[in-house]
Design a protein around this motif. Structure first.
Motif, PDB file in Angstrom:
ATOM      1  N   ARG A 296       0.812  -1.235   0.000  1.00  8.72           N
ATOM      2  CA  ARG A 296       0.000   0.000   0.000  1.00  8.72           C
ATOM      3  C   ARG A 296       0.836   1.271   0.000  1.00  8.72           C
ATOM      4  O   ARG A 296       0.382   2.303  -0.497  1.00  8.72           O
ATOM      5  N   HIS A 297       2.039   1.235   0.549  1.00  7.44           N
ATOM      6  CA  HIS A 297       2.870   2.439   0.598  1.00  7.44           C
ATOM      7  C   HIS A 297       3.849   2.517  -0.573  1.00  7.44           C
ATOM      8  O   HIS A 297       4.628   3.471  -0.659  1.00  7.44           O
ATOM      9  N   ARG A 298       3.802   1.539  -1.464  1.00  6.21           N
ATOM     10  CA  ARG A 298       4.732   1.504  -2.589  1.00  6.21           C
ATOM     11  C   ARG A 298       4.086   1.971  -3.893  1.00  6.21           C
ATOM     12  O   ARG A 298       4.724   1.909  -4.949  1.00  6.21           O
ATOM     13  N   ILE A 299       2.816   2.357  -3.832  1.00  6.49           N
ATOM     14  CA  ILE A 299       2.122   2.833  -5.022  1.00  6.49           C
ATOM     15  C   ILE A 299       1.698   4.286  -4.815  1.00  6.49           C
ATOM     16  O   ILE A 299       1.555   4.737  -3.671  1.00  6.49           O
ATOM     17  N   HIS A 300       1.501   5.008  -5.925  1.00 10.71           N
ATOM     18  CA  HIS A 300       1.147   6.424  -5.837  1.00 10.71           C
ATOM     19  C   HIS A 300      -0.069   6.683  -6.710  1.00 10.71           C
ATOM     20  O   HIS A 300      -0.055   6.410  -7.914  1.00 10.71           O
ATOM     21  N   LEU A 301      -1.118   7.240  -6.109  1.00  4.88           N
ATOM     22  CA  LEU A 301      -2.375   7.487  -6.824  1.00  4.88           C
ATOM     23  C   LEU A 301      -2.265   8.706  -7.739  1.00  4.88           C
ATOM     24  O   LEU A 301      -1.569   9.681  -7.429  1.00  4.88           O
ATOM     25  N   ARG A 302      -2.988   8.636  -8.850  1.00  7.71           N
ATOM     26  CA  ARG A 302      -3.152   9.822  -9.688  1.00  7.71           C
ATOM     27  C   ARG A 302      -4.055  10.822  -8.957  1.00  7.71           C
ATOM     28  O   ARG A 302      -4.979  10.409  -8.251  1.00  7.71           O
ATOM     29  N   PRO A 303      -3.808  12.115  -9.102  1.00  5.85           N
ATOM     30  CA  PRO A 303      -4.646  13.105  -8.400  1.00  5.85           C
ATOM     31  C   PRO A 303      -6.132  12.955  -8.701  1.00  5.85           C
ATOM     32  O   PRO A 303      -6.972  13.065  -7.803  1.00  5.85           O
ATOM     33  N   GLU A 304      -6.467  12.663  -9.973  1.00 11.24           N
ATOM     34  CA  GLU A 304      -7.878  12.545 -10.324  1.00 11.24           C
ATOM     35  C   GLU A 304      -8.518  11.316  -9.670  1.00 11.24           C
ATOM     36  O   GLU A 304      -9.680  11.341  -9.280  1.00 11.24           O
ATOM     37  N   ALA A 305      -7.737  10.240  -9.512  1.00 15.54           N
ATOM     38  CA  ALA A 305      -8.257   9.050  -8.845  1.00 15.54           C
ATOM     39  C   ALA A 305      -8.475   9.324  -7.363  1.00 15.54           C
ATOM     40  O   ALA A 305      -9.470   8.892  -6.763  1.00 15.54           O
ATOM     41  N   GLU A 306      -7.545  10.068  -6.771  1.00 22.13           N
ATOM     42  CA  GLU A 306      -7.667  10.412  -5.353  1.00 22.13           C
ATOM     43  C   GLU A 306      -8.903  11.268  -5.115  1.00 22.13           C
ATOM     44  O   GLU A 306      -9.613  11.092  -4.105  1.00 22.13           O
ATOM     45  N   MET A 307      -9.190  12.198  -6.034  1.00 23.91           N
ATOM     46  CA  MET A 307     -10.365  13.053  -5.902  1.00 23.91           C
ATOM     47  C   MET A 307     -11.661  12.249  -6.005  1.00 23.91           C
ATOM     48  O   MET A 307     -12.678  12.632  -5.433  1.00 23.91           O
ATOM     49  N   GLU A 308     -11.606  11.131  -6.710  1.00 17.24           N
ATOM     50  CA  GLU A 308     -12.787  10.285  -6.849  1.00 17.24           C
ATOM     51  C   GLU A 308     -12.958   9.312  -5.683  1.00 17.24           C
ATOM     52  O   GLU A 308     -13.870   8.487  -5.688  1.00 17.24           O
ATOM     53  N   GLY A 309     -12.073   9.400  -4.695  1.00 19.11           N
ATOM     54  CA  GLY A 309     -12.193   8.545  -3.515  1.00 19.11           C
ATOM     55  C   GLY A 309     -11.467   7.222  -3.603  1.00 19.11           C
ATOM     56  O   GLY A 309     -11.633   6.363  -2.731  1.00 19.11           O
TER      57      GLY A 309
END
Length: 327
Positions: A296-309
């Motif tokens: 879980r700490h080795r991946i990085h979310l795209r900003p748009e994915a993070e905004m979608e929850g």
């Protein structure tokens, strides 16, 4: 040839029983939090480090102190603050006027179990002072490398909700942690149990009075590590781990997927979990059981994915649901 095999099996069973007894001992001080206890034991078996994330007051510090007491390990605590310097962690050269020479004064990192409390409250310069210690298990001061004691584990804590005055850990340092464990709020029943304990006089600063005693030590830990190293891994399981990690690199929700180091970490933690559950081989369920805390700490979310929850855990769970499981 049969006698050594029996002796080895006996040593392995004895070491497993000692580590399983940790749960009982730690439970004398910490209510619930079994997944976090298991994660810390897995990290010790794999010679890895742990990032504990949870809101204040869920016993993160007490958990680490209880583990050290139950394992009879030396432990030190560093409160990370904005003004903490790297030498405050690693140690420094001190001039001795009597001998007219410089001598090295070891810092708190020279211990078996280092509790790095609120690690994200110190600037990157001081955070990076742990990188060599975590990866190379040594500290270099004035060009001289100094080995750290064995076993050595960094248990770092951070608060997931308060970001003012914090310095998020960079991806390179996050990747040094074998596991990222979330320490949740207790259930209603567990919280009632906590209050009753405190009403009866429990003092979290006095673990001896709480009855926490050593049930294992470095010898048992070394025997357990030797047993974990003998846990077999089939080509199908290795392929399953690789497929999971490669799927993270292709996920549209992520800008950064799991590196080969992360794949190695997942296989390592799955082997430790297989041994703890009494098997000498790894199954797909072992890989699934450790996928979240290991990746879980080795991946990085795209900003748009993070905004979608979208969360790292939801991405990993989706990948686990879609990657074919070997039969």
């Amino acid at each position: 040839m049969s006698a050594p095999t029996h002796e080895t099996a006996t040593d392995s069973d004895s070491a497993r029983a000692s580590l399983e007894a940790l749960r009982t001992e730690i439970a004398k001080a910490v209510v619930g939090q079994d997944p976090a206890v298991t994660g810390l034991v897995v990290a010790l078996l794999c010679r890895g480090h742990v990032l504990l994330e949870g809101v204040p007051g869920v016993a993160k510090t007490l958990l680490v102190r209880s583990l050290a007491a139950a394992l009879e390990l030396d432990t030190k605590r560093v409160q990370f603050t904005p003004d903490l310097m790297p030498s405050d962690v690693t140690g420094s050269l001190v001039y001795d006027a009597r001998t007219a020479e410089f001598s090295f004064q070891p810092g708190p990192v020279f211990t078996n179990l280092l509790l790095a409390d609120e690690i994200n409250r110190t600037p990157p310069k001081t955070q990076s002072s742990l990188l060599e210690a975590m990866e190379e298990r040594q500290v270099t001061v004035d060009g001289t490398p100094r080995l750290l004691p064995e076993p050595f584990l960094v248990a770092a804590t951070q608060n997931p909700v308060e970001y003012e005055g914090t310095y998020p850990l960079p991806e390179a340092q996050l990747d040094r942690f074998l596991l990222k464990l979330t320490v949740p709020l207790p259930s209603r029943a567990d919280e009632i149990h906590v209050l009753i304990r405190h009403a009866e006089g429990f003092d979290p600063r006095d673990l001896k009075a709480a009855g926490v005693r050593p049930v294992a030590g470095p010898a048992e830990l070394e025997a357990a590590r030797a047993a974990v190293a003998k846990v077999s891994v089939s080509a199908e399981i290795a392929g399953y781990v690789v497929d999971i990690c490669r799927a993270t690199r292709e996920s549209p929700s992520l800008t950064l997927g799991v590196s080969p180091r992360g794949a190695t970490a997942l296989l390592s933690t799955a082997r430790a979990w297989a041994w703890l559950t009494g098997r000498d081989y790894v199954t797909p369920d072992d890989v699934k059981a450790l996928a979240l805390p290991t990746l879980r700490h080795r991946i990085h979310l795209r900003p748009e994915a993070e905004m979608e929850g979208v969360t790292p855990d939801s991405v990993i769970n989706s990948i686990l649901a879609h990657v074919p499981v070997p039969r």
